[in-house]
Enzyme design. Structure first.
Site, PDB file in Angstrom:
ATOM      1  N   ASP A  20       0.900  -1.320   0.162  1.00  0.00           N
ATOM      2  CA  ASP A  20       0.171   0.141   0.454  1.00  0.00           C
ATOM      3  C   ASP A  20       0.960   1.476  -0.240  1.00  0.00           C
ATOM      4  OD1 ASP A  20      -1.836   1.367  -0.098  1.00  0.00           O
ATOM      5  OD2 ASP A  20      -2.716   1.355   2.608  1.00  0.00           O
ATOM      6  N   HIS A  37       1.850   3.655  -9.118  1.00  0.00           N
ATOM      7  CA  HIS A  37       1.504   2.115  -9.296  1.00  0.00           C
ATOM      8  C   HIS A  37       2.348   1.374 -10.250  1.00  0.00           C
ATOM      9  CE1 HIS A  37      -2.245   2.290  -7.623  1.00  0.00           C
ATOM     10  NE2 HIS A  37      -2.915   3.138  -8.186  1.00  0.00           N
ATOM     11  N   LEU A 131      10.444 -20.286  -5.464  1.00  0.00           N
ATOM     12  CA  LEU A 131       9.798 -19.633  -4.304  1.00  0.00           C
ATOM     13  C   LEU A 131       8.977 -19.210  -4.873  1.00  0.00           C
ATOM     14  CD1 LEU A 131       9.939 -16.537  -2.476  1.00  0.00           C
ATOM     15  CD2 LEU A 131       9.051 -15.613  -4.563  1.00  0.00           C
TER      16      LEU A 131
HETATM   17  C1  IPE Z   1      -5.014  -2.937   0.387  1.00  0.00           C
HETATM   18  O1  IPE Z   1      -5.185  -1.172   0.290  1.00  0.00           O
HETATM   19  C2  IPE Z   1      -5.283  -3.285  -1.064  1.00  0.00           C
HETATM   20  C3  IPE Z   1      -4.155  -3.795  -1.777  1.00  0.00           C
HETATM   21  C4  IPE Z   1      -3.250  -3.306  -1.461  1.00  0.00           C
HETATM   22  C5  IPE Z   1      -4.375  -4.079  -3.537  1.00  0.00           C
HETATM   23  P1  IPE Z   1      -6.106  -0.105  -0.470  1.00  0.00           P
HETATM   24  O2  IPE Z   1      -5.723   0.985  -0.190  1.00  0.00           O
HETATM   25  O3  IPE Z   1      -7.148  -0.617  -1.431  1.00  0.00           O
HETATM   26  O4  IPE Z   1      -6.951  -0.470   1.493  1.00  0.00           O
HETATM   27  P2  IPE Z   1      -7.693   0.430   1.890  1.00  0.00           P
HETATM   28  O5  IPE Z   1      -8.367   0.987   1.160  1.00  0.00           O
HETATM   29  O6  IPE Z   1      -7.095   1.548   2.466  1.00  0.00           O
HETATM   30  O7  IPE Z   1      -8.102   0.088   3.222  1.00  0.00           O
HETATM   31  C1  IPE Z   2      -1.779   0.218  -3.359  1.00  0.00           C
HETATM   32  O1  IPE Z   2      -1.595   1.478  -3.197  1.00  0.00           O
HETATM   33  C2  IPE Z   2      -1.836  -0.423  -4.892  1.00  0.00           C
HETATM   34  C3  IPE Z   2      -3.247  -1.142  -5.122  1.00  0.00           C
HETATM   35  C4  IPE Z   2      -4.151  -1.061  -4.337  1.00  0.00           C
HETATM   36  C5  IPE Z   2      -3.536  -1.692  -6.238  1.00  0.00           C
HETATM   37  P1  IPE Z   2      -2.638   2.397  -3.406  1.00  0.00           P
HETATM   38  O2  IPE Z   2      -3.293   2.664  -4.593  1.00  0.00           O
HETATM   39  O3  IPE Z   2      -3.580   2.276  -2.218  1.00  0.00           O
HETATM   40  O4  IPE Z   2      -1.827   4.117  -2.628  1.00  0.00           O
HETATM   41  P2  IPE Z   2      -2.494   4.853  -1.537  1.00  0.00           P
HETATM   42  O5  IPE Z   2      -2.601   3.809  -0.305  1.00  0.00           O
HETATM   43  O6  IPE Z   2      -4.172   5.508  -2.150  1.00  0.00           O
HETATM   44  O7  IPE Z   2      -1.113   5.686  -1.593  1.00  0.00           O
HETATM   45 MG    MG Z   3      -4.380   2.451  -0.251  1.00  0.00          MG
END
Ligand code: IPE
Ligand code: IPE
Ligand code: MG
Length: 259
Positions: A20, A37, A131
């Protein structure tokens, strides 16, 4: 008599990661979220290499959650395209490095193109064993529990036969041991529906480090924190052995320091 709980092993066998913080990483640089991303994919490749080098047997990453469809259409389609690009770019290297790719999640509702690419990555690395990299895609812990229950019902498992081991055998990751270490980057302290069933006794590690900044050193910090934990699985701690009564110092179960 119950087995003595032991200190966590020096290398976790199975590490699960909620990757995240990509969006915030990009925002800090005044860039669109998609740039974050993209940087996140580079980070994943480095961490796969680092996990392999450290002898971690299973690495499971949350790439797209059941709930991520709520994001703007443009971001969702950007993530799908990025997945296709990343697979075509890096699959050969993963194959050569002995990485076995496995996909968990509901692939019924993703596009044919994405589904084929994911299943092809899985099929073409089936002979690898160095892995096991599980990519959770359109995955949710609740979805997993429901699909396991459905499969058990369809297989004719009766209420009397249904126990934890039986339901586990229908869960999406039945091929892997439960995660030992559950890492979440990006500063949020929640599970966001990742591996709910499987993480019952995982050691949790939360870091403010944003996923694109996570590297081998950050992985080492998480593993070091893991090795300092005492896993008790509901038993008494090692320092609690032989100390019978409540209030005689039995609360001193050793270090639980969270790095
Ligand atoms: C969790 O992150 C999902 C992934 C990393 C794929 P999110 O960014 O979607 O989670 P929330 O919305 O902050 O809980
Ligand atoms: C996690 O990073 C990646 C996915 C959920 C695909 P985020 O896109 O949730 O990044 P933040 O949380 O908005 O910084
Ligand atoms: Mg996020």
């Amino acid at each position: 008599m119950a087995k003595n709980p032991v200190a966590a092993d020096s290398v976790p066998r199975h590490v699960a990661i909620v990757m995240d913080g990509n969006g915030r990483w990009a925002r800090k640089r005044f860039m669109p979220r998609g740039v974050g991303h993209k940087a996140g994919v580079d980070s994943l490749l480095k961490v796969v290499q680092a996990a392999t080098d450290r002898g971690i047997a299973y690495l499971t990453v949350f790439a797209f959650s059941s709930e991520n469809w709520k994001r703007p259409e443009e971001e969702v389609s950007g993530l799908m395209s990025l997945l296709l690009v990343a697979l075509s770019k890096y699959l050969t290297k993963m194959k050569a490095d002995g990485v076995r790719i496995r996909i968990v999640g509901d692939l019924a509702n993703v596009s044919d193109k994405v589904r084929h690419a994911l299943l092809d990555a899985q099929a073409s690395t089936v002979d690898n064993s160095r892995l096991v990299l599980t990519v959770a895609f359109n995955y949710g812990g609740r979805w997993d529990i429901v699909q396991a229950a459905k499969q058990a019902l369809l297989a004719g498992v009766s209420a009397e036969q249904l126990d934890e081991a039986t339901l586990s055998s229908y869960m999406a990751m039945s091929y892997a041991p439960d995660p030992d270490l559950f890492i979440r980057t990006g500063g949020e302290v929640r599970l966001s529906n990742f591996l709910l069933w499987q993480s019952a006794y995982a050691e949790l590690y939360f870091t403010d480090c944003l996923w694109p900044d996570f590297d081998d050193k950050e992985l080492d910090k998480a593993v070091a924190s893991f090795t300092r934990r005492e896993r008790r699985f509901g038993d008494v701690g090692a320092s609690g052995e032989g100390e019978g009564a409540i209030g005689d110092g039995g609360e001193n179960h050793g270090s639980r320091t969270q790095a």
